[in-house]
Write a protein that holds these residues in place. Structure first.
Motif, PDB file in Angstrom:
ATOM      1  N   HIS A 247       0.839  -1.199   0.000  1.00 19.59           N
ATOM      2  CA  HIS A 247       0.000   0.000   0.000  1.00 19.59           C
ATOM      3  C   HIS A 247       0.872   1.246   0.000  1.00 19.59           C
ATOM      4  O   HIS A 247       0.469   2.292   0.487  1.00 19.59           O
ATOM      5  CB  HIS A 247      -0.915  -0.005   1.219  1.00 19.59           C
ATOM      6  CG  HIS A 247      -1.804  -1.202   1.272  1.00 19.59           C
ATOM      7  ND1 HIS A 247      -3.001  -1.262   0.608  1.00 19.59           N
ATOM      8  CD2 HIS A 247      -1.639  -2.404   1.860  1.00 19.59           C
ATOM      9  CE1 HIS A 247      -3.552  -2.449   0.813  1.00 19.59           C
ATOM     10  NE2 HIS A 247      -2.736  -3.154   1.556  1.00 19.59           N
ATOM     11  N   PHE A 250      -0.606   4.328  -1.534  1.00 17.11           N
ATOM     12  CA  PHE A 250      -1.636   4.914  -0.677  1.00 17.11           C
ATOM     13  C   PHE A 250      -0.997   5.728   0.444  1.00 17.11           C
ATOM     14  O   PHE A 250      -1.361   6.881   0.685  1.00 17.11           O
ATOM     15  CB  PHE A 250      -2.521   3.800  -0.111  1.00 17.11           C
ATOM     16  CG  PHE A 250      -3.321   4.208   1.084  1.00 17.11           C
ATOM     17  CD1 PHE A 250      -4.356   5.126   0.945  1.00 17.11           C
ATOM     18  CD2 PHE A 250      -3.045   3.706   2.347  1.00 17.11           C
ATOM     19  CE1 PHE A 250      -5.104   5.523   2.042  1.00 17.11           C
ATOM     20  CE2 PHE A 250      -3.777   4.092   3.443  1.00 17.11           C
ATOM     21  CZ  PHE A 250      -4.811   5.006   3.295  1.00 17.11           C
ATOM     22  N   ARG A 295      -3.814  -1.481   9.345  1.00 19.93           N
ATOM     23  CA  ARG A 295      -3.746  -0.333   8.451  1.00 19.93           C
ATOM     24  C   ARG A 295      -3.655   0.951   9.265  1.00 19.93           C
ATOM     25  O   ARG A 295      -2.882   1.855   8.954  1.00 19.93           O
ATOM     26  CB  ARG A 295      -5.003  -0.344   7.593  1.00 19.93           C
ATOM     27  CG  ARG A 295      -5.111   0.742   6.565  1.00 19.93           C
ATOM     28  CD  ARG A 295      -6.366   0.473   5.748  1.00 19.93           C
ATOM     29  NE  ARG A 295      -6.529   1.410   4.661  1.00 19.93           N
ATOM     30  CZ  ARG A 295      -7.181   2.566   4.764  1.00 19.93           C
ATOM     31  NH1 ARG A 295      -7.706   2.937   5.921  1.00 19.93           N
ATOM     32  NH2 ARG A 295      -7.308   3.361   3.734  1.00 19.93           N
ATOM     33  N   ILE A 299      -0.757   3.831   9.004  1.00 25.49           N
ATOM     34  CA  ILE A 299      -1.018   5.243   8.694  1.00 25.49           C
ATOM     35  C   ILE A 299      -0.426   6.132   9.786  1.00 25.49           C
ATOM     36  O   ILE A 299       0.291   7.097   9.514  1.00 25.49           O
ATOM     37  CB  ILE A 299      -2.532   5.505   8.542  1.00 25.49           C
ATOM     38  CG1 ILE A 299      -3.080   4.731   7.339  1.00 25.49           C
ATOM     39  CG2 ILE A 299      -2.803   6.991   8.375  1.00 25.49           C
ATOM     40  CD1 ILE A 299      -4.591   4.774   7.225  1.00 25.49           C
TER      41      ILE A 299
ATOM     42  N   GLU B 267      -6.193   3.113  -4.847  1.00 25.33           N
ATOM     43  CA  GLU B 267      -5.357   3.709  -3.809  1.00 25.33           C
ATOM     44  C   GLU B 267      -5.632   5.189  -3.645  1.00 25.33           C
ATOM     45  O   GLU B 267      -5.611   5.722  -2.542  1.00 25.33           O
ATOM     46  CB  GLU B 267      -3.888   3.467  -4.120  1.00 25.33           C
ATOM     47  CG  GLU B 267      -3.500   2.124  -3.562  1.00 25.33           C
ATOM     48  CD  GLU B 267      -2.198   1.618  -4.096  1.00 25.33           C
ATOM     49  OE1 GLU B 267      -1.876   1.964  -5.252  1.00 25.33           O
ATOM     50  OE2 GLU B 267      -1.540   0.882  -3.378  1.00 25.33           O
ATOM     51  N   ALA B 271      -6.894   7.132  -0.371  1.00 27.76           N
ATOM     52  CA  ALA B 271      -6.217   8.311   0.158  1.00 27.76           C
ATOM     53  C   ALA B 271      -7.200   9.472   0.315  1.00 27.76           C
ATOM     54  O   ALA B 271      -7.175  10.184   1.311  1.00 27.76           O
ATOM     55  CB  ALA B 271      -5.054   8.706  -0.751  1.00 27.76           C
TER      56      ALA B 271
END
Ligand SMILES: Nc1ncnc2c1ncn2[C@@H]1O[C@H](COP(=O)(O)OP(=O)(O)O)[C@@H](O)[C@H]1O
Ligand SMILES: [Mg+2]
Lengths: 851, 286
Positions: A247, A250, A295, A299, B267, B271
């Motif tokens: 990810h 992201f 997740r 983050i 993605e 976001a």
């Protein structure tokens, strides 16, 4: 020494005692040591009866005669075993069986050293099975048996008793028979791997390793030591949690949105079994572990790490102030211009970790407080994560709670611990946090903490701030804009640097905590040796064991399809474009003159074959059909009294250069062989074929290229350009073609994928990939699993079709029909039975295909 | 709501809109001196080019100034297949007759309207050629098919919009075309201006939500060029506000108005969600 005596039939006690004395006498005549050790152990054995004692001494003697070392091991451990197990017969019978093999002494030593503990833990049945499994390994291979008996039985059991042990060993037994996998290699990583993939996953994990071991020893061993990507990938698959690396985009986007920073992410060296995975930074990149709890944590962790960068935890000026404050000069930058904080921590000596945690706590709070107003949900999220995570057991809990409380207070705007309040002031910086750390350090309410407990002291998402040496940063005061502007552009360079570093990193270090090898914090503090606290990878400290196997990575990465997992493994193959420098102009001339006739015939045929493509041109004066729209305009204009010109046709126009072809030749060793039913070697015909092909296409005028591939395992696929699309057919190209020879193996999928990249540079609408091969795709590391590369080639074919490239395979392998239909699909290959026909057929096939 | 739907559907407004007497000028919040520049250009009937990203208020601006000037406005949304005939006019067959029908540009030229060619670069290059004679001092429109040249009405004015960076380099306007225009630069408005716009456009969304919405939108804008071709626009923010006013939860409204329309990239979607969700915690979802 009758048979009966050896096999131990009981006799009257007096007789037994006499025999014992006789044997002792015998031993005395032969060996001082044997006699002494036997005599020493005997008193511990006698209480179990004269028969047992007699049998014991017979066994001791026989083992000693069989192999002095075996005898000595037996004697040395006997007293203890008898005492702990309160039996003799059981283990002495087991020990006696080691006589069946020469050089079994190490295995026996391992057996004798552990048998009592096994018995103690698992009882008689458990001990019997443990011994039995090991004895079976003796029959297979003594080094493996040695590894078995020398490995702590608890480790083999993984806390699950004999069942655990059985489950661990079973795959090895299967694979020993199936693929000759040694237990010795297997046991290096299997106990850890089992924790991650479970009993069911163990067999396939080990099978992959067995294949690699067959392909190359060091590579296979690295796999089992969990040092190679191969095994890590498989293990990581099995780990629960969030995979930041999958990810990455992201996470980068998130940083971009919140902080306007494009911070490169890279892979950290964390491995399963190494404790809590944490994010690290070297000031330029964020190093992501392969797996994080969630997740949310990932983050928070990236945002927090970015906060360190934005709010100057690593600013050069601040580091200098820290050193000035400590009355020291900072050590010279390392060869990569990174700085270490090590000397700053050194004065804390044995209590260094305690200080580190407290300092990090203050500094983390500082940067988090600065970040919070920018990202509205950052603090709530961090606090929520920590609350769910809960207080860790033991001393780490004290630190964890303290940190959590501070963040809760920050979130809810409640009063802070007065010491921490200082880092929340607007002018606080990392030096303030250091001072606060020192103040906290003086508070004995914080217990001593060890390196093992340290990681647990951090809130989720937070991590050691000085785990890596860092590139000193400019002062940013909250703005990370420079990351967007220049750092990101250097990303590639950085990645490259990272790879260079890898081989320098000793595997011992890579596996463990960066600080684990610290003995005394006072040891040298100059910043150029050892590692303290801040973990500089030191090339000087090399592996104890075999050099680690590091797959090459400096080429062009390609994925590969693994049918066993039904997925692509990214960046699996490492491909290099290479120049073939065996030019042979003389042979080129010979080939051309010898094939002059064929060439002439081809050329004649080709003249009539000039490429044509019909593309509709609209609003033409002349053509094959009417252009409706143009007609309507025409009629309307005409009716309106205008005299429009009759541009009302569509026409199919001739267009040249519309098919591009790339001939990709398998250049593996096998082409050096003689082909049954042909003259000379296969490679001779391949060269001729390529040459005629080139000359023929030159006449046709299509853009074309010729290349070859050869491989040596997945990390070294060589791709040779004989003629690139934009190259002219000149004498150099001809000499290159004439110089083609075979080498290594044929990892075809990678060759195809790289060819597809080349096609991307061509604008032709039809793209033809002609693959010239003489056998199955195969490579050294496929472990005899033909299907693996077959399936990968098949997938590469699909990719080709998706990319608008038509693949077609021309093979010299008479058994090609066994596998080519599955790979290329029926009608997408042809088999050339007579190798001598290849030169003539190649251009023909191309022309037929392009129609 | 009907306006909203029309706008979402991108309904073309190539009819001449007489400025309505009722209701006053459409709401437009100036970002800078754009109104003065426009009025000065109008007084000299100079052609104007509105530069700026989509959804930053160019159309609204024009509607507003046209109204205050009391001028009719003809808007043509340009697209790839737009030919010069579509602008100028063409002969149609009606029974045995052929009838000439004026295109929107011709009508504006004749009747003295402001003609707005929105996203001019989208149209074929041959179409841009027909506007040339209108942009210099001649102010003429040649109708080749009718062998006519029309002198523009004295109130006629040509306005084009142009979104730099949106199209590829290939499709950029020719410098010879560009230099004939007075350029007015637009961008997404400043935060406080944007708040005012969103509050107004959404029909009274509460200040707290407006503030969060605008703050989030501005964060999302940072993702432009990282997969997002179009940044989150003021228009999208206004929609999201309207949807919230219509009863949708903030998160749903943001997804519907500001994520779904602009990207399918998973993605990027995540976001963007991350940003909007951070501003609108779950608890406020209802
Ligand atoms: N300055 C502004 N004043 C009022 N509304 C604005 C302003 N800027 C943007 N908007 C809002 O954004 C929407 C989209 O603007 P629009 O003019 O269609 O953008 P563009 O023509 O630049 O693509 C308008 O309908 C309006 O709701
Ligand atoms: Mg930290």
């Amino acid at each position: 020494m009758s048979d009966i005596a050896t096999n131990g039939g009981a006799k009257p006690e007096a007789e037994e005692l006499v025999e014992i004395e006789e044997i002792l006498q015998h031993l005395e005549d032969i060996s001082f040591v044997a006699h002494r050790d036997t005599k020493e152990a005997l008193p511990a054995i006698r209480p179990f009866g004269a028969t047992s004692a007699r049998r014991w001494i017979e066994t001791a003697r026989d083992l000693f005669f069989h192999d002095r070392e075996s005898g000595k091991s037996f004697m040395r451990h006997s007293a203890r075993l008898a005492e702990h197990m309160q039996t003799v017969e059981l283990w002495l019978e087991q020990a006696a069986r080691f006589k069946e093999w020469v050089n079994s002494n190490y295995a026996l030593e391992g057996f004798m050293a552990q048998a009592d503990r096994v018995y103690d833990a698992w009882g008689e049945a458990g001990e019997r099975e443990w011994a039995e499994i090991g004895l079976r390994w003796c029959a297979r291979s003594l080094p493996d048996a040695r590894a078995y008996f020398e490995t702590d039985f608890e480790k083999l059991a993984g806390g699950r008793g004999i069942d655990g042990l059985r489950a661990l060993i079973e795959p090895a037994e299967t694979l020993f028979d199936e693929r000759g996998l040694t237990l010795d290699a297997y046991l290096e990583g299997a106990p850890i791997a089992r924790n991650l993939v479970g009993d069911q996953g163990l067999l396939s994990w080990a099978r992959r390793g067995a294949d690699l071991l067959k392909a190359g020893r060091s590579r296979g061993e690295a796999y089992f030591r969990l040092e190679s990507d191969e095994s890590l990938k498989l293990l990581l698959e099995a780990l629960p949690g969030f995979r930041p690396r999958m990810h990455g985009r992201f996470l980068r986007l998130v940083l971009m949105a919140w902080l306007d920073a494009d911070i490169p992410l890279a892979d950290s060296s964390w491995k399963p079994g190494e404790g809590r995975p944490m994010l690290e930074t070297d000031g330029r990149r964020l190093f992501m572990p392969a797996v994080m709890d969630s997740r949310e944590e990932a983050i928070v962790a990236t945002q927090h790490a970015a906060a360190h960068l934005a709010f100057d935890t690593y600013a050069h000026s601040e580091v200098e102030r820290l050193f000035a404050r400590a009355g020291a000069e900072h050590p010279p930058l390392d060869d990569k211009s990174r700085i270490t904080w090590r000397p700053l921590f050194a004065p804390f000596e044995a209590r260094m970790f305690r200080f580190q945690v407290l300092f990090d706590l203050a500094e983390d709070l500082r940067v988090n407080a600065r970040l919070a107003p920018r990202i509205p949900n950052f603090l709530p999220r961090l606090v929520a994560l920590a609350e769910v995570h809960g207080r860790p057991e033991g001393v780490a809990g004290v630190y964890f709670d303290f940190a959590l409380k501070a963040h809760q207070a920050l979130l809810r705007d409640e009063p802070q611990d007065p010491r921490l309040a200082r880092v929340l002031e607007p002018d606080a910086d990392v030096v303030t946090a250091w001072a606060v750390g020192e103040e906290l350090f003086a508070d004995e309410a914080f217990p001593e903490i060890t390196i093992e407990d340290r990681a647990e002291a951090y809130l989720p998402g937070l991590s050691l701030n000085q785990s890596l040496p860092v590139y000193p940063q400019r002062k940013r005061d909250g703005s990370l804009a420079d990351f967007r502007d220049h750092e990101a552009h250097d990303e590639h360079k950085f990645e490259h640097q990272k790879q260079e570093e890898q081989p320098q990193q000793a595997p011992e270090q890579a596996q463990k905590d960066p600080d684990a090898d610290i003995q005394t914090p006072q040891q040298e503090t100059s910043g150029t040796g050892g590692r303290i606290g801040t973990g500089i990878p030191q090339p000087a400290q090399v592996a104890k064991r075999a050099a680690p196997y590091t797959p090459k990575k400096d080429g062009i990465p390609y994925p590969e399809w693994d049918y066993r997992e039904q997925r692509y493994i990214s960046d699996w193959v490492n491909l290099y474009e290479r120049v073939l420098d065996d030019e042979d102009p003389e042979r080129a001339a010979t080939i051309l003159s010898e094939n002059a006739d064929t060439l002439k015939r081809l050329t004649r045929g080709l003249e009539m074959q000039r490429p044509m493509r019909l593309a509709p041109l609209r609003k033409q004066l002349d053509g094959d059909e009417l252009d409706t729209e143009a007609v309507i305009d025409y009629i309307a204009d005409k009716k309106a009294g205008l005299s429009p010109k009759a541009f009302i046709y569509r026409r199919r126009a001739v267009q040249h250069r519309d098919t591009a072809v790339l001939m990709l030749a398998d250049m593996s060793t096998s082409i050096m062989a003689r082909h049954p039913g042909g003259q000379g070697k296969i490679v001779d015909r391949v060269r001729e074929g390529m040459m005629l092909f080139a000359e023929a296409i030159e006449k046709v005028g299509d853009p074309y290229a010729i290349s070859g591939f050869a491989s040596k395992q997945r990390d070294q696929v060589n791709y040779y350009w004989l003629k690139d699309f934009n190259e002219d057919l000149n004498d150099t190209v001809r000499a290159r073609i004439a110089g083609v020879s075979g080498r290594l193996a044929s990892r075809m999928g990678a060759g195809i994928r790289h060819s597809l990249e080349a096609f991307r540079r061509s604008s032709a609408q039809r793209r033809l990939l002609l693959i010239l091969s003489d056998g199955r795709p195969a490579d050294y590391d496929d472990g005899g699993d033909q299907r693996y590369l077959h399936e990968d080639t098949r997938m590469a074919m699909k990719e080709a079709v998706d990319a608008g490239v038509h693949p077609f395979c021309i093979t010299l392998d008479p058994s090609g029909s066994e596998y080519l239909p599955a790979i290329f699909g029926p009608g997408h290959y042809t088999i050339i039975d007579h190798v001598d026909e290849l030169p003539r057929r190649l251009p023909e096939i191309y022309l037929r295909l392009r129609q | 709501m009907k306006n909203l739907i029309n706008r979402i559907r991108g309904v073309e407004r190539d009819v001449i809109e007489k400025p309505g007497d009722a209701g006053g000028a459409p709401f437009y919040k100036p970002q800078g001196d754009e109104i003065e520049i426009f009025q000065a250009a109008y007084s000299k009937r100079l052609p104007v080019m509105l530069k700026g990203p989509t959804g930053c208020g160019k159309t609204r601006f024009l509607e507003h100034v046209a109204h205050t000037l009391g001028q009719p406005l003809v808007t043509v949304s340009c697209h790839e297949d737009l030919t010069s005939s579509d602008l100028v006019g063409r002969f149609l067959l009606e029974g045995e007759e052929t009838v000439w029908q004026d295109g929107p540009l011709t009508r504006s030229v004749k009747e003295g309207a402001i003609c707005y060619l929105d996203e001019i670069v989208e149209a074929r290059t041959d179409t841009t050629v027909v506007i040339h004679p209108l942009t210099d001092h001649r102010r003429q429109l040649p109708l080749d098919k009718k062998s006519q040249i029309i002198d523009a009405h004295e109130d006629f004015m040509l306005v084009i919009s142009y979104n730099p960076g949106y199209q590829t380099v290939l499709k950029d306007l020719k410098p010879s075309t560009k230099q004939r225009f007075v350029g007015i630069h637009f961008d997404y408005p400043a935060e406080d201006v944007e708040r005012e716009i969103v509050a107004k456009e959404s029909g009274g969304l509460d200040a707290d939500r407006v503030e969060k919405l605008v703050a989030a939108g501005r964060k999302a804008r940072a993702l432009k060029d990282h997969g997002l071709e179009e940044a989150t626009s003021t228009r999208a923010l206004a929609y999201a506000g309207e949807l919230m006013q219509a009863g949708l939860s903030p998160r749903v409204a943001c997804r519907a108005a500001m994520i779904a329309p602009i990207t399918d990239d998973p993605e990027l979607i995540q976001a963007l969600e991350e940003i909007f969700d951070a501003h609108f915690p779950e608890s406020e979802a209802a």
